[in-house]
Every structure is written in C-alpha cells, then in structure tokens.
Design an enzyme around this catalytic site. Structure first.
Site, PDB file in Angstrom:
ATOM      1  CG  ASP A  18       9.013  -2.182  -0.320  1.00  0.00           C
ATOM      2  OD1 ASP A  18       8.817  -3.073   0.213  1.00  0.00           O
ATOM      3  OD2 ASP A  18       8.911  -0.910   0.529  1.00  0.00           O
ATOM      4  CG  HIS A  35       9.200 -12.717  -0.814  1.00  0.00           C
ATOM      5  ND1 HIS A  35       9.504 -11.525  -0.726  1.00  0.00           N
ATOM      6  CD2 HIS A  35       8.562 -12.936   0.224  1.00  0.00           C
ATOM      7  CE1 HIS A  35       8.909 -10.893   0.442  1.00  0.00           C
ATOM      8  NE2 HIS A  35       8.650 -12.174   1.230  1.00  0.00           N
ATOM      9  CG  LEU A 129      25.709  -5.861 -13.316  1.00  0.00           C
ATOM     10  CD1 LEU A 129      25.866  -4.460 -13.269  1.00  0.00           C
ATOM     11  CD2 LEU A 129      24.548  -6.507 -14.026  1.00  0.00           C
TER      12      LEU A 129
HETATM   13  C1  IPE Z   1      13.487  -2.467   2.549  1.00  0.00           C
HETATM   14  O1  IPE Z   1      12.128  -2.920   2.485  1.00  0.00           O
HETATM   15  C2  IPE Z   1      14.242  -3.742   2.450  1.00  0.00           C
HETATM   16  C3  IPE Z   1      14.466  -4.685   1.436  1.00  0.00           C
HETATM   17  C4  IPE Z   1      13.702  -4.232   0.328  1.00  0.00           C
HETATM   18  C5  IPE Z   1      15.203  -5.938   1.570  1.00  0.00           C
HETATM   19  P1  IPE Z   1      11.026  -2.946   3.768  1.00  0.00           P
HETATM   20  O2  IPE Z   1       9.865  -3.300   3.269  1.00  0.00           O
HETATM   21  O3  IPE Z   1      11.916  -4.018   4.664  1.00  0.00           O
HETATM   22  O4  IPE Z   1      11.187  -1.475   4.311  1.00  0.00           O
HETATM   23  P2  IPE Z   1       9.908  -0.793   5.186  1.00  0.00           P
HETATM   24  O5  IPE Z   1       9.901  -1.687   6.381  1.00  0.00           O
HETATM   25  O6  IPE Z   1       9.032  -0.536   4.380  1.00  0.00           O
HETATM   26  O7  IPE Z   1      10.799   0.375   5.522  1.00  0.00           O
HETATM   27  C1  IPE Z   2      10.387  -6.562  -0.334  1.00  0.00           C
HETATM   28  O1  IPE Z   2       9.111  -6.586  -0.639  1.00  0.00           O
HETATM   29  C2  IPE Z   2      11.220  -7.830  -0.193  1.00  0.00           C
HETATM   30  C3  IPE Z   2      12.045  -7.612   1.111  1.00  0.00           C
HETATM   31  C4  IPE Z   2      11.868  -6.863   1.907  1.00  0.00           C
HETATM   32  C5  IPE Z   2      12.548  -9.191   1.500  1.00  0.00           C
HETATM   33  P1  IPE Z   2       8.109  -6.636   0.966  1.00  0.00           P
HETATM   34  O2  IPE Z   2       8.336  -8.191   1.315  1.00  0.00           O
HETATM   35  O3  IPE Z   2       8.749  -5.644   1.684  1.00  0.00           O
HETATM   36  O4  IPE Z   2       6.766  -6.214   0.325  1.00  0.00           O
HETATM   37  P2  IPE Z   2       5.637  -5.297   1.079  1.00  0.00           P
HETATM   38  O5  IPE Z   2       6.357  -4.103   1.275  1.00  0.00           O
HETATM   39  O6  IPE Z   2       5.280  -5.843   2.074  1.00  0.00           O
HETATM   40  O7  IPE Z   2       4.459  -5.157   0.121  1.00  0.00           O
HETATM   41 MG    MG Z   3       8.338  -3.449   2.047  1.00  0.00          MG
END
Ligand code: IPE
Ligand code: IPE
Ligand code: MG
Length: 226
Positions: A18, A35, A129
């Site tokens: 995240d 990303h 893995l």
């Molecule tokens: C969790 O992250 C999902 C992934 C890392 C794919 P999110 O950014 O979607 O989660 P929330 O919305 O902060 O809970």
């Molecule tokens: C995690 O990073 C990747 C996915 C959920 C696909 P985020 O896109 O949620 O990044 P933040 O949380 O907005 O910074």
């Molecule tokens: Mg996120």
C-alpha cells in the site's frame, strides 16, 4: 509449538502493498507512476524472499473493492498487470518462482486471465517460491466461495498453501482491507510507515528479523511457561 522449535523464517508471508498513490503524489507524479515504482519494489522483494527461504509470498495486487477507483486507474492496473506478467514470467521462471493467480475470475478481463494462465504454465514446475498474486481478491468473497463449495479450508483459492505466518502492510495503514481473513487468523502483523515503492529486500529483511524475535503461542503457552 515451543519457541525454540518455531521456524525463525516465516513459510508464508502476505504483503499488503500500500502507498503507491501517496508515493507518486508526494513527488508531483500521477498515481500510475506509483504503481510502476511499486512493481520494481515487488521484484526486489521477491528476490529477497527467495534469499531468505520464504516459500509462499501472497501479494495483494487488486482487491474486490479496488473496482471502486476511477475507471482510468482501474484500466491502468488491468493493462499494467497484463503487460508485467508477460514481461516478467521468464525471469521469474529462471529464479525458481511459481506464479499462481488467486481471486475471483468473474469480472476479470479475458486477456488478463489468459496472461495469468500463461504465466502459471511457464512457471508451473518451480517450487522454490510460490508467488500467489491476489487479483480481484477479497477475503470475504473467498470465504463465501469456499463455504458454498463445502468445507472452507479445502476450498480456499490456494487450499494447499499453509496459513500466513507474517503479514506485512506498508504505508502506515493498520488494517487488513479484506486480505487473507481465514489464513491470517494467527499471523504476526507487521506495519511500517514506508510507502510500498520505497520497500525493498532490505526492508523485508527488517520485517523478517522482527518476526524472528516474536513468540507465537497459538492460544497455548510458550516454551518455559509452567
Ligand atoms: C489494499 O489497499 C488493496 C491492495 C493493496 C491491492 P487499499 O489502498 O485498496 O486499501 P484501503 O482502501 O486503504 O483500505
Ligand atoms: C496500493 O497503493 C496499490 C493498489 C491498491 C492497487 P494505493 O494505490 O492504494 O496507494 P495509496 O494508498 O492511494 O497511497
Ligand atoms: Mg491504498
């Protein structure tokens, strides 16, 4: 299991990757750049997991709730992952990684499913893995699907994978966001402020060291207790 007997290297590590968006926003870049940077981080972490002897790495790539993002970001993530599977599958094969897709097929584009199937095929003989790529994954969906099929543990998306030993979430958030609800029942939780694109094999090693210093009790008593 007594502390001394507990393996100090987790067999199964789950990663909630995240903070990609915040990483990009902090640099004045579009979220998609986060990303892209996040993928490089994952590649390095896979190398670190192999070095450390981790056997299963479950990575949260796209949740059942991520469809709620703006359509452009969703489309980017679908295309980006399709491209990556194609680009990385041979390298991952050479590294000894077995790729497996975990999640609901319904709602996923056919071309992405095809790319997952090709990656699973190319890497299918590996066992150093196992990389469980959780895509269109939700813990509740998994439990609903498993329960409607019969005994839950036998019908999880990867029923052969052991429970999660260590669950890592980056970016300072302290929640599960619907990840591995069944498998993480006794997982050790590790939260770090580091944004996912800044995570790497060194950061993984720190998390593994933290894990190795913990005592797991599984509802029982630790070694040495009377
Ligand atoms: C969790 O992250 C999902 C992934 C890392 C794919 P999110 O950014 O979607 O989660 P929330 O919305 O902060 O809970
Ligand atoms: C995690 O990073 C990747 C996915 C959920 C696909 P985020 O896109 O949620 O990044 P933040 O949380 O907005 O910074
Ligand atoms: Mg996120």
């Amino acid at each position: 299991m007594a502390e001394a007997d507990a393996p100090s290297v987790p067999t199964h590590v789950a990663l909630i990757m995240d903070g990609n968006g915040r990483w990009a926003e902090g640099r004045g870049l579009p979220r998609t750049a986060g990303h892209e940077a996040g993928e490089k981080a994952l590649y390095d972490v896979i190398g670190g997991a192999l070095e450390a002897g981790v056997r299963y790495l479950s990575v949260y790539a796209f949740s059942t709730e991520n469809w709620n993002r703006p359509p452009e970001e969703v489309q980017f993530l679908l295309n980006f992952n399709r491209m990556l599977l194609r680009q990385r599958r041979n390298d991952l094969k050479d590294m000894g990684v077995r790729i497996r897709r975990i999640g609901r097929k319904e709602g996923m584009p056919e071309d992405l499913l095809d790319e997952f199937a090709a990656a699973e095929e190319v890497t299918g003989a590996n066992d150093a893995l196992q990389l469980l790529v959780c895509f269109n994954y939700g813990g509740r969906a998994e439990l609903e699907d498993a329960a409607s099929a019969g005994a839950i543990p036998d019908h999880l998306y990867a029923p052969d994978a052991p429970d999660v030993d260590l669950l890592i979430r980056t970016s300072g958030e302290r929640r599960l966001s619907n990840f591995m609800l069944w498998q993480s029942a006794y997982a050790e939780l590790y939260f770090t402020e580091t944004l996912w694109p800044d995570f790497d094999r060194r950061a993984l090693a720190e998390a593994l060291a933290d894990y190795a210093a913990r005592t797991r009790r599984f509802g029982g008593l630790s070694a040495g207790s009377l």
